[in-house]
Design an enzyme around this catalytic site. Structure first.
Site, PDB file in Angstrom:
ATOM      1  N   PHE A 198      -3.492   4.112  10.424  1.00 43.99           N
ATOM      2  CA  PHE A 198      -2.917   5.147  10.005  1.00 43.99           C
ATOM      3  C   PHE A 198      -4.190   6.143   9.613  1.00 43.99           C
ATOM      4  CE2 PHE A 198       0.664   2.784   8.807  1.00 43.99           C
ATOM      5  CZ  PHE A 198       1.648   3.137   9.708  1.00 43.99           C
ATOM      6  N   LYS A 214      -9.770   8.139   2.696  1.00 43.06           N
ATOM      7  CA  LYS A 214      -8.799   7.728   3.867  1.00 43.06           C
ATOM      8  C   LYS A 214      -8.611   9.157   4.560  1.00 43.06           C
ATOM      9  CE  LYS A 214      -4.828   5.706   3.811  1.00 43.06           C
ATOM     10  NZ  LYS A 214      -3.887   4.682   3.800  1.00 43.06           N
ATOM     11  N   ASP A 312       4.580  -3.555   3.628  1.00 40.74           N
ATOM     12  CA  ASP A 312       3.204  -3.917   4.774  1.00 40.74           C
ATOM     13  C   ASP A 312       2.211  -5.004   3.757  1.00 40.74           C
ATOM     14  OD1 ASP A 312       1.838  -4.053   6.986  1.00 40.74           O
ATOM     15  OD2 ASP A 312       0.945  -2.263   6.569  1.00 40.74           O
ATOM     16  N   ALA A 316      -5.133  -7.578   4.271  1.00 44.81           N
ATOM     17  CA  ALA A 316      -5.959  -6.189   4.394  1.00 44.81           C
ATOM     18  C   ALA A 316      -5.739  -5.176   3.233  1.00 44.81           C
ATOM     19  CB  ALA A 316      -5.963  -5.728   5.798  1.00 44.81           C
TER      20      ALA A 316
END
Length: 461
Positions: A198, A214, A312, A316
């Protein structure tokens, strides 16, 4: 002349043009995943597991259609159009089913997609088996939906988060603090820290404080509308959930070319990177791994207590601060549920396949899917191995559970030998917890409180 298509026609005999038309209906919103998990072997077992689905997913990276490749592969088993149409109708793919066998579709349904929102996409590759596709935003559980304001209107540039504690940055500010989003890796003097499904994460400096920025960007098969939903959801969850073991959001930007989120910088990166000793970092000790596992469990427990399902969980997405305290990150896929104990269905299957529980691949949203994913993370912590590796046998890390249960190997055969403080007893205990988390049946898995308890007993803390 081409023969007419009947229920007994083999799927492998369908024309490429027709398969392309089918993919135009099924590729958007990853409908092919629903199709894949519904396909069974003659024995009744699933034909496609997480690894197969991951491989179909990877085809998007090279511009191919997963639906086309799925039908090509399944077609080698002599499946028929009747078999395919049955699955399409069961999953309410009425439009593609009517292309094949119009009479097989219930008369009272509309074969045209309903409530379709056509959205622009950025840098979306053209599939080799199909036309340019648009994303279909489906009408999921209405109680779960949050309607995004029109970000194009001036009064809505803050995306209705002016009442939160987060700082609203201008896009220009964030360009400045990241050296114009310098794409060079940090190791060569740039600002790029990494990237995911994303967006891209950059290192920046705000008021002499190091931050992680981000910048959300549409990657493969992700529309700008979905990206806005991820942005919106991340801020909503972060506004409600603050905990020592959750990453801290500092602010956001929604006034420029790209949506951005600004977080506290995590100097030790992700658990995934540290387990792989990326950039020559020393291996994590067993004692440190136990601490990280407990911290991540605490963060997940807080989310579940507050009626949020992450969806999720993976190594990571477990970040490490200067003290190696675990911080769960990436809440763009998280879902809130008032009826938390119940399973919610979604038409959008999301997450990282190598960590996904069987029911998650079917579109179910339940806290027990987070538990399954956490079980894979515990295996990574014990072994130091990534969740999936195409050059390894077994390719999926979670499959070592079968080898151990079949007494072909023991967990000792998989323990990460880079550790110098291996403790066999606590490793066996952590593996036992992981094994329980990875039970195929969700109701047989422990809840996060039980996982916390077992991990605490393991270390005596």
């Amino acid at each position: 002349m081409n023969k007419p298509i009947t229920a007994s026609t083999y799927v492998r005999c369908l024309s490429l043009g027709l398969i392309r038309k089918l993919s135009d209906f099924i590729d958007p919103q990853e409908g092919w995943k629903k199709l894949a998990v519904a396909i069974k072997k003659p024995s009744g077992d699933d034909r496609y597991n997480q690894f197969h689905i991951r491989r179909f997913e990877a085809l998007l990276q090279i511009g191919k259609s997963p639906t086309c490749e799925l039908l090509f592969d399944w077609g080698t088993t002599n499946c028929t159009v009747g078999d395919l149409v049955d699955i399409l109708v069961q999953n309410e793919f009425f439009a593609p089913a009517s292309l094949l066998l119009p009479d097989a579709v219930p008369k009272n349904v509309n074969t045209l997609p309903s409530k379709v929102t056509v959205v622009a996409v950025q840098q979306k590759p053209k599939p080799l088996c199909g036309k340019d596709r648009t994303s279909v935003i489906s009408d999921e559980n209405p109680e779960q939906n949050y309607v995004l304001p029109d970000s194009s209107s001036p009064e809505n540039t803050s995306l209705e988060f002016s009442d939160t504690r987060f700082h609203s940055f201008s896009f220009f500010e964030l360009k400045d603090v990241t050296n114009n989003f310098d794409e060079r890796p940090i190791s060569v003097g740039g600002n790029k820290m990494g990237e995911g499904g994303f967006g891209v994460v950059y290192k920046g400096y705000v008021n002499n404080r190091t931050v992680a920025v981000k910048k959300l960007a549409a990657m493969v098969d992700i529309s700008t509308e979905e990206l806005k939903q991820q942005f919106d959801q991340e801020i909503k969850v972060m506004a409600k959930c603050q905990h020592e073991n959750l990453v801290e959001l500092l602010g956001f930007s929604s006034d420029g070319d790209d949506l951005c989120l600004v977080y506290v910088y995590m100097p030790n990166g992700s658990l995934l990177d540290r387990l792989s000793c990326l950039d020559g970092t020393p291996p994590l000790s067993w004692n440190m791994r136990c601490k990280i596992a407990q911290g991540a469990a605490n963060g997940l427990s807080y989310l579940h207590e507050n009626h949020h399902i992450h969806r999720d969980i993976k190594s990571a997405n477990i970040l490490l601060d200067e003290d190696f305290t675990a911080k769960i990150s990436d809440f763009g896929l998280a879902r809130a549920s008032e009826k938390f104990a119940q399973t919610v269905m979604t038409s959008r299957i999301v997450g990282t396949t190598a960590y996904m529980a069987p029911e998650a691949l079917r579109g179910e949203i339940t806290p027990k899917s987070d538990i399954y994913s956490f079980g894979v993370v515990l295996l990574e912590i014990i072994t130091g191995l990534p969740a999936v590796d195409e050059h390894r046998e077994p390719q999926l890390l979670l499959d070592i559970k079968e080898e151990i249960e079949d007494e072909e190997k023991t967990i000792e055969d998989y323990v990460d030998r880079k550790m110098n403080d291996i403790d066999s007893t606590s490793i066996e205990t952590m593996y036992s917890v992981a094994s329980q988390c990875l039970h195929e049946k969700k109701n047989k898995r422990p809840d996060i409180k039980k996982v916390q308890q077992l991990l605490e007993e393991m270390t005596g803390s």
